[in-house]
Motif scaffolding. Structure first.
Motif, PDB file in Angstrom:
ATOM      1  N   LEU A  44       0.853  -1.181   0.000  1.00 19.11           N
ATOM      2  CA  LEU A  44       0.000   0.000   0.000  1.00 19.11           C
ATOM      3  C   LEU A  44       0.893   1.237   0.000  1.00 19.11           C
ATOM      4  N   PRO A  45       0.967   1.980  -1.130  1.00 25.54           N
ATOM      5  CA  PRO A  45       1.742   3.226  -1.136  1.00 25.54           C
ATOM      6  C   PRO A  45       0.926   4.350  -0.507  1.00 25.54           C
ATOM      7  N   VAL A  46       1.537   5.095   0.394  1.00 30.84           N
ATOM      8  CA  VAL A  46       0.812   6.135   1.113  1.00 30.84           C
ATOM      9  C   VAL A  46       1.678   7.375   1.241  1.00 30.84           C
ATOM     10  N   PHE A  47       1.040   8.518   1.175  1.00 29.88           N
ATOM     11  CA  PHE A  47       1.687   9.790   1.478  1.00 29.88           C
ATOM     12  C   PHE A  47       0.821  10.508   2.502  1.00 29.88           C
ATOM     13  N   VAL A  48       1.460  11.044   3.531  1.00 32.30           N
ATOM     14  CA  VAL A  48       0.743  11.766   4.581  1.00 32.30           C
ATOM     15  C   VAL A  48       0.992  13.259   4.417  1.00 32.30           C
ATOM     16  N   LEU A  49      -0.044  14.002   4.211  1.00 35.47           N
ATOM     17  CA  LEU A  49       0.051  15.454   4.115  1.00 35.47           C
ATOM     18  C   LEU A  49       0.140  16.000   5.540  1.00 35.47           C
ATOM     19  N   ASP A  50       1.349  16.149   5.995  1.00 35.80           N
ATOM     20  CA  ASP A  50       1.629  16.537   7.371  1.00 35.80           C
ATOM     21  C   ASP A  50       1.602  18.064   7.481  1.00 35.80           C
ATOM     22  N   PRO A  51       0.649  18.626   8.228  1.00 35.66           N
ATOM     23  CA  PRO A  51       0.565  20.089   8.326  1.00 35.66           C
ATOM     24  C   PRO A  51       1.861  20.727   8.814  1.00 35.66           C
ATOM     25  N   ALA A  52       2.603  20.029   9.683  1.00 35.02           N
ATOM     26  CA  ALA A  52       3.839  20.600  10.211  1.00 35.02           C
ATOM     27  C   ALA A  52       4.849  20.878   9.104  1.00 35.02           C
ATOM     28  N   PHE A  53       4.806  20.084   8.046  1.00 29.83           N
ATOM     29  CA  PHE A  53       5.725  20.276   6.930  1.00 29.83           C
ATOM     30  C   PHE A  53       5.049  21.053   5.804  1.00 29.83           C
ATOM     31  N   PHE A  54       3.812  20.702   5.483  1.00 33.44           N
ATOM     32  CA  PHE A  54       3.140  21.292   4.337  1.00 33.44           C
ATOM     33  C   PHE A  54       2.876  22.779   4.541  1.00 33.44           C
ATOM     34  N   GLU A  55       2.400  23.139   5.712  1.00 32.54           N
ATOM     35  CA  GLU A  55       2.061  24.538   5.960  1.00 32.54           C
ATOM     36  C   GLU A  55       3.301  25.412   6.045  1.00 32.54           C
ATOM     37  N   ALA A  56       4.453  24.810   6.344  1.00 38.82           N
ATOM     38  CA  ALA A  56       5.691  25.583   6.432  1.00 38.82           C
ATOM     39  C   ALA A  56       6.266  25.911   5.067  1.00 38.82           C
ATOM     40  N   ALA A  57       5.797  25.228   4.034  1.00 38.10           N
ATOM     41  CA  ALA A  57       6.287  25.470   2.678  1.00 38.10           C
ATOM     42  C   ALA A  57       5.571  26.678   2.081  1.00 38.10           C
ATOM     43  N   GLY A  58       6.279  27.406   1.231  1.00 32.97           N
ATOM     44  CA  GLY A  58       5.649  28.513   0.535  1.00 32.97           C
ATOM     45  C   GLY A  58       4.688  28.001  -0.523  1.00 32.97           C
ATOM     46  N   PRO A  59       3.835  28.873  -1.072  1.00 33.83           N
ATOM     47  CA  PRO A  59       2.833  28.435  -2.044  1.00 33.83           C
ATOM     48  C   PRO A  59       3.435  27.835  -3.308  1.00 33.83           C
TER      49      PRO A  59
END
Length: 462
Positions: A44-59
């Motif tokens: 099962l391939p999975v990716f977790v959209l982790d707010p701690a990392f995702f929100e820290a990235a610019g648009p």
């Protein structure tokens, strides 16, 4: 060339499903962790959209990740399971849902990623689930290249020699008959991905493995031969432009190195060394995680607070053409030529006298290839606080740098339209051109010669 350490794929021993948790390895080809997971059964391939990392990235980087995830889903036949939340909770919950006995990952060595993995691993082990690390985002996993005393390197040249001597495995081959498991994803997470893609403020390169391989093939065929002589020329399309793909592991450096085997010459050596710089900085950050937010080698100099000068630098209106061209290229494309990264970083740290994290944060907010280790230690190298013997006295002259590396002025004219009417190299000195300021280009915000002396005086007083 480095020796090959490739091994034959392991035989499949079918048991419970395995979860393949993807992070900085967003590909299917040359993926050791996928091969390891497939030996256990359905994957099962999975990716977790982790707010701690995702929100820290610019648009811009959010948009690039979103495009890459959509392409990744296609690579995994539409079976990429996307969830959102804290991985320490999300991954164990997903394991219980599908009855997985193991979670497979590529080894993470960046400080934040390593801490996240430790939390997830502890929860899984407590539940009796195997945690299996296979491979990493690098040809040689950070921490493995050591000197005769068993310590890491702080200078690149001896690291490069030891890195080559260490060698790396050949590309991983996907086992035959990999069976991909499907599981319900999070529709809200996919909506966030698509929203990030829609909101992306810049045009993005084609995303996914096929475009990455096509770009690499094009560079091998027509760009590599001139790389040694032309790579510092921002006015030429002389670099591989693979850094956005390397950022998320869409292509692995081991794949590139394997394709270079059998090729000789200065261009090959130079390109290989550039890959090694990426690995060197990852190794330094792994060994010195505090350098992510502070000086590796503190100099004890005084820094100014960001003000109008920083705003002019950020917006590309310093009055120094090559600096402004680079900053505008960054804002418009999410990428900047490496030579210009050094020029703009020197201007911020040595002319504006600002501490390097101010600029490093701005770069990470906008770069789609914003690699944490390379960005951090590239900035520290320029600032004089990083991995070099005594670089503090190196102050780039933004005018002569522009004249040397953009000799015809084409790069500046492309990104600074106010100077499009100025012909040739004169574009780097608009103050010497009768109509240099006829179209609203700003006057220089400072005297470089004076600020260079000020920078050297601060270093000498340390």
């Amino acid at each position: 060339m480095p020796r090959s350490l490739a091994s034959a794929p392991q035989a499949r021993t079918v048991s419970a499903p395995a979860v393949l948790w993807l992070r900085r390895d967003l590909r299917r080809a040359d993926h050791p962790a996928l091969g390891a997971a497939a030996t256990h059964g359905d994957v099962l391939p999975v990716f977790v959209l982790d707010p701690a990392f995702f929100e820290a990235a610019g648009p811009a980087r959010q948009g690039w990740l979103a495009a890459t995830l959509r392409a990744l889903d296609a690579s995994y036949e539409g079976r990429l399971c996307l969830r959102a939340g804290d991985p320490a909770t999300v991954i164990p919950e997903l394991v219980r849902e599908v009855g997985a006995a193991s979670v497979h990952v590529s080894t993470e060595t960046e400080p934040g990623g390593a801490a996240r993995d430790a939390a997830v691993r502890a929860n899984l082990v407590a539940a009796g689930v195997d945690w299996v690390e296979t491979g990493s985002p690098y040809a040689v996993t950070p921490g493995r290249v050591v000197n005769q005393s068993g310590e890491g390197y702080k200078v690149f040249t001896p690291f490069l020699r030891a890195w080559r001597e260490h060698g790396w495995r050949g590309p991983a081959v996907e086992p035959d008959g990999v069976r991909l498991l499907a599981a319900d994803g999070d529709p809200g997470a996919w909506r966030r991905v698509d929203a990030a893609l829609t909101a992306c403020p810049i045009p993005l390169p084609p995303a996914g493995e096929d475009p990455a391989r096509a770009r690499w093939a094009e560079f091998l065929g027509s760009g590599l031969a001139g790389y040694d002589t032309d790579r510092d020329r921002p006015d030429l399309a002389a670099t591989s432009r693979l850094s956005p793909y390397l950022k998320f592991g869409v292509v692995h450096p081991r794949t590139l190195l394997a394709d270079l085997q059998g090729r000789t010459g200065k261009a090959v050596e130079r390109f290989t060394a550039e890959l090694a710089w990426r690995e060197f900085y990852a190794d330094v950050l792994h060994r010195h995680p505090a350098s992510l937010a502070g000086d590796l080698n503190p100099l004890g100099v005084g820094y100014d607070e960001p003000g109008e000068g920083f705003e002019a630098w950020r917006d590309g209106r310093t009055g120094f053409p090559v600096v402004d061209a680079g900053m505008r290229q960054l804002l418009a494309t999410g990428w900047m030529h490496n030579r210009v990264r050094m020029i703009t970083a020197s201007f911020l740290t040595k002319d504006l006298h600002l501490w390097w994290p101010v600029g490093a944060r701005h770069f990470l907010d906008h770069l789609i290839d914003g690699d944490l280790a390379s960005n951090t230690h590239g900035w520290q190298w320029t600032a004089g606080t990083g991995t070099d013997a005594a670089p503090y006295f190196r102050v780039f002259n933004p005018v002569t740098q522009g004249e040397k590396f953009d000799p015809h002025g084409d790069y500046v004219r492309r990104w600074v339209p106010e100077l499009a009417h100025v012909r040739g190299a004169a574009v780097h000195r608009p103050w010497d051109v009768a109509d240099g300021y006829a179209h609203g280009y700003p006057r220089p915000i400072l005297d470089h010669a004076a600020e260079r002396l000020e920078a050297l005086a601060r270093y000498q007083r340390r």
